[in-house]
Design a protein around this motif. Structure first.
Motif, PDB file in Angstrom:
ATOM      1  N   GLU A 249     -89.151 -26.170   3.806  1.00 54.32           N
ATOM      2  CA  GLU A 249     -88.570 -25.531   4.976  1.00 54.32           C
ATOM      3  C   GLU A 249     -87.612 -24.391   4.610  1.00 54.32           C
ATOM      4  OE1 GLU A 249     -87.412 -27.921   8.332  1.00 54.32           O
ATOM      5  OE2 GLU A 249     -88.748 -29.558   7.724  1.00 54.32           O
ATOM      6  N   GLY A 250     -87.465 -24.122   3.305  1.00 59.55           N
ATOM      7  CA  GLY A 250     -86.707 -22.957   2.851  1.00 59.55           C
ATOM      8  C   GLY A 250     -85.211 -23.159   2.679  1.00 59.55           C
ATOM      9  N   PHE A 251     -84.775 -24.399   2.477  1.00 58.40           N
ATOM     10  CA  PHE A 251     -83.349 -24.678   2.318  1.00 58.40           C
ATOM     11  C   PHE A 251     -83.024 -25.042   0.877  1.00 58.40           C
ATOM     12  CE2 PHE A 251     -84.231 -25.554   6.780  1.00 58.40           C
ATOM     13  CZ  PHE A 251     -83.246 -24.790   7.382  1.00 58.40           C
ATOM     14  N   ASP A 252     -81.753 -24.799   0.496  1.00 58.21           N
ATOM     15  CA  ASP A 252     -81.291 -25.196  -0.824  1.00 58.21           C
ATOM     16  C   ASP A 252     -81.234 -26.714  -0.910  1.00 58.21           C
ATOM     17  OD1 ASP A 252     -81.057 -22.635  -1.759  1.00 58.21           O
ATOM     18  OD2 ASP A 252     -78.882 -22.520  -1.515  1.00 58.21           O
ATOM     19  N   ARG A 253     -81.553 -27.193  -2.098  1.00 60.67           N
ATOM     20  CA  ARG A 253     -81.533 -28.620  -2.390  1.00 60.67           C
ATOM     21  C   ARG A 253     -80.420 -28.883  -3.392  1.00 60.67           C
ATOM     22  NH1 ARG A 253     -86.793 -28.975  -5.386  1.00 60.67           N
ATOM     23  NH2 ARG A 253     -85.859 -27.110  -6.223  1.00 60.67           N
ATOM     24  N   PHE A 254     -80.191 -30.145  -3.723  1.00 60.61           N
ATOM     25  CA  PHE A 254     -79.207 -30.468  -4.753  1.00 60.61           C
ATOM     26  C   PHE A 254     -79.546 -29.726  -6.048  1.00 60.61           C
ATOM     27  CE2 PHE A 254     -77.862 -34.942  -3.071  1.00 60.61           C
ATOM     28  CZ  PHE A 254     -77.164 -34.347  -2.042  1.00 60.61           C
ATOM     29  N   GLU A 255     -80.828 -29.559  -6.318  1.00 57.55           N
ATOM     30  CA  GLU A 255     -81.249 -28.888  -7.552  1.00 57.55           C
ATOM     31  C   GLU A 255     -80.717 -27.456  -7.634  1.00 57.55           C
ATOM     32  OE1 GLU A 255     -84.211 -32.187  -6.851  1.00 57.55           O
ATOM     33  OE2 GLU A 255     -83.071 -30.797  -5.617  1.00 57.55           O
ATOM     34  N   GLU A 256     -80.605 -26.777  -6.489  1.00 52.43           N
ATOM     35  CA  GLU A 256     -80.114 -25.399  -6.492  1.00 52.43           C
ATOM     36  C   GLU A 256     -78.617 -25.305  -6.757  1.00 52.43           C
ATOM     37  OE1 GLU A 256     -83.925 -25.051  -5.653  1.00 52.43           O
ATOM     38  OE2 GLU A 256     -82.825 -25.935  -3.991  1.00 52.43           O
ATOM     39  N   VAL A 257     -77.874 -26.359  -6.505  1.00 49.19           N
ATOM     40  CA  VAL A 257     -76.422 -26.320  -6.722  1.00 49.19           C
ATOM     41  C   VAL A 257     -76.009 -27.144  -7.935  1.00 49.19           C
ATOM     42  CG1 VAL A 257     -75.980 -25.878  -4.275  1.00 49.19           C
ATOM     43  CG2 VAL A 257     -75.911 -28.230  -5.122  1.00 49.19           C
ATOM     44  N   LEU A 258     -76.991 -27.627  -8.677  1.00 52.79           N
ATOM     45  CA  LEU A 258     -76.756 -28.515  -9.807  1.00 52.79           C
ATOM     46  C   LEU A 258     -75.757 -27.953 -10.817  1.00 52.79           C
ATOM     47  CD1 LEU A 258     -79.439 -30.471 -11.681  1.00 52.79           C
ATOM     48  CD2 LEU A 258     -77.920 -29.015 -12.965  1.00 52.79           C
ATOM     49  N   GLU A 259     -75.929 -26.714 -11.254  1.00 50.71           N
ATOM     50  CA  GLU A 259     -75.061 -26.149 -12.299  1.00 50.71           C
ATOM     51  C   GLU A 259     -73.603 -26.103 -11.861  1.00 50.71           C
ATOM     52  OE1 GLU A 259     -75.870 -25.510 -15.423  1.00 50.71           O
ATOM     53  OE2 GLU A 259     -77.938 -26.089 -15.026  1.00 50.71           O
ATOM     54  N   GLU A 260     -73.358 -25.580 -10.660  1.00 45.79           N
ATOM     55  CA  GLU A 260     -71.978 -25.504 -10.182  1.00 45.79           C
ATOM     56  C   GLU A 260     -71.408 -26.901  -9.941  1.00 45.79           C
ATOM     57  OE1 GLU A 260     -69.170 -23.427  -6.799  1.00 45.79           O
ATOM     58  OE2 GLU A 260     -71.299 -22.935  -6.845  1.00 45.79           O
ATOM     59  N   PHE A 261     -72.206 -27.786  -9.374  1.00 44.52           N
ATOM     60  CA  PHE A 261     -71.763 -29.162  -9.129  1.00 44.52           C
ATOM     61  C   PHE A 261     -71.355 -29.820 -10.439  1.00 44.52           C
ATOM     62  CE2 PHE A 261     -72.046 -33.668  -8.306  1.00 44.52           C
ATOM     63  CZ  PHE A 261     -71.593 -33.804  -7.001  1.00 44.52           C
ATOM     64  N   ARG A 262     -72.172 -29.644 -11.465  1.00 39.80           N
ATOM     65  CA  ARG A 262     -71.907 -30.277 -12.769  1.00 39.80           C
ATOM     66  C   ARG A 262     -70.572 -29.811 -13.353  1.00 39.80           C
ATOM     67  NH1 ARG A 262     -76.553 -30.548 -16.636  1.00 39.80           N
ATOM     68  NH2 ARG A 262     -77.014 -28.534 -15.742  1.00 39.80           N
ATOM     69  N   THR A 263     -70.271 -28.532 -13.251  1.00 39.94           N
ATOM     70  CA  THR A 263     -69.020 -28.036 -13.824  1.00 39.94           C
ATOM     71  C   THR A 263     -67.820 -28.320 -12.926  1.00 39.94           C
ATOM     72  OG1 THR A 263     -69.427 -25.824 -12.918  1.00 39.94           O
ATOM     73  CG2 THR A 263     -70.129 -26.216 -15.174  1.00 39.94           C
TER      74      THR A 263
END
Length: 100
Positions: A75-89
């Motif tokens: 449906e064209g939305f960001d998933r957890f995978e798209e924010v993974l790098e920032e979330f991790r840091t």
């Protein structure tokens, strides 16, 4: 010093990056919005460490999590995978250890 809890910081980040774009969209399916609300409910039942663990479990993926992630992408939305790098840091062990 802020009175914002660690849980509120995590939720605020995920709401801004992943959840609110879906919930505020006229184009997101009802099924997707329902899945986002369910995910929010599950996260709010946890403390900060539990929320972070839930995030990583969703990345690794149960069958349900994998299906939900695929629907977000379709449906064209960001998933957890798209924010993974920032979330991790942002939400690492140092974050969990620091005083609020």
């Amino acid at each position: 010093m802020s009175n914002v809890t660690k849980e509120q910081q995590i939720m605020s980040y995920l709401e801004e990056q992943v959840f609110n774009p879906v919930l505020s969209s006229q184009h997101a399916s009802d099924k997707l919005k329902c899945g986002v609300r369910y995910t929010i409910m599950r996260l709010k039942q946890r403390d900060a460490a539990g929320m972070i663990s839930y995030f990583w479990s969703a990345i690794v993926g149960t069958e349900r999590a994998i299906s939900f992630s695929a629907q977000l992408k379709k449906e064209g939305f960001d998933r957890f995978e798209e924010v993974l790098e920032e979330f991790r840091t942002r939400f690492d062990q140092r974050f969990l250890r620091k005083a609020t």
